[in-house]
Enzyme design. Sequence first.
Site, PDB file in Angstrom:
ATOM      1  NE  ARG A 228      34.606  33.860  38.517  1.00 44.89           N
ATOM      2  CZ  ARG A 228      35.602  34.283  39.237  1.00 44.89           C
ATOM      3  NH1 ARG A 228      35.412  34.684  40.453  1.00 44.89           N
ATOM      4  NH2 ARG A 228      36.821  34.337  38.752  1.00 44.89           N
TER       5      ARG A 228
ATOM      6  CG  HIS B  35      34.229  27.154  44.324  1.00 46.42           C
ATOM      7  ND1 HIS B  35      34.742  27.912  45.348  1.00 46.42           N
ATOM      8  CD2 HIS B  35      34.968  27.447  43.224  1.00 46.42           C
ATOM      9  CE1 HIS B  35      35.755  28.635  44.886  1.00 46.42           C
ATOM     10  NE2 HIS B  35      35.908  28.374  43.595  1.00 46.42           N
TER      11      HIS B  35
ATOM     12  CB  SER C 232      38.199  32.546  46.521  1.00 46.40           C
ATOM     13  OG  SER C 232      37.507  31.343  46.287  1.00 46.40           O
TER      14      SER C 232
ATOM     15  CE  LYS D 131      46.369  31.858  44.748  1.00 46.36           C
ATOM     16  NZ  LYS D 131      45.387  31.207  43.885  1.00 46.36           N
TER      17      LYS D 131
END
Length: 160
Positions: free
Chosen positions: A91, A18, A129, A42
Amino acid sequence: MKNIAVYPGSFDPFTNGHLDIIRRAHPLFEEIIIAVAINSKKSSLFSPEERVEMIGKVFKGWDKIKIDTFEGLTVDYCKEKNSRVILRGLRAVTDFDYEYAISLMNKKLAPEIETYFLMADNEYSFVSSTIVKEVARHGRAVSNQVPDIVGDALTKKFSV
């Protein structure tokens, strides 16, 4: 109109990937808002407030960087902040498929807002993450994948 980019994400936790995206986008915009998404459905390791505080420490002294939280659709948040750009990092091909679908929906919802994609540097192409949390949960070092402040917070979370 000011050239503002919104970089949305859960950032749970904020990684060096990030940071790399922000570092490279920094010269391109007059302001970048790192927008921590709040998703009550979440389960997160860090609260939105903890994430904002950590990210704020990472970017202390950086001009043009703001940190905020938001709920709801990113395009609605962008309109609220007078931003015409959503900034996203990619990515791998799997990221592209997912992000491309979201960008198409965002374009339908708000044609005036563009999504800018930056490819992850090779060094961070595997960092996520989720993976960072899993490695840290098992007591292994993640110092190469996250800023120091985040690494310290992960250590504290999992040493309880």
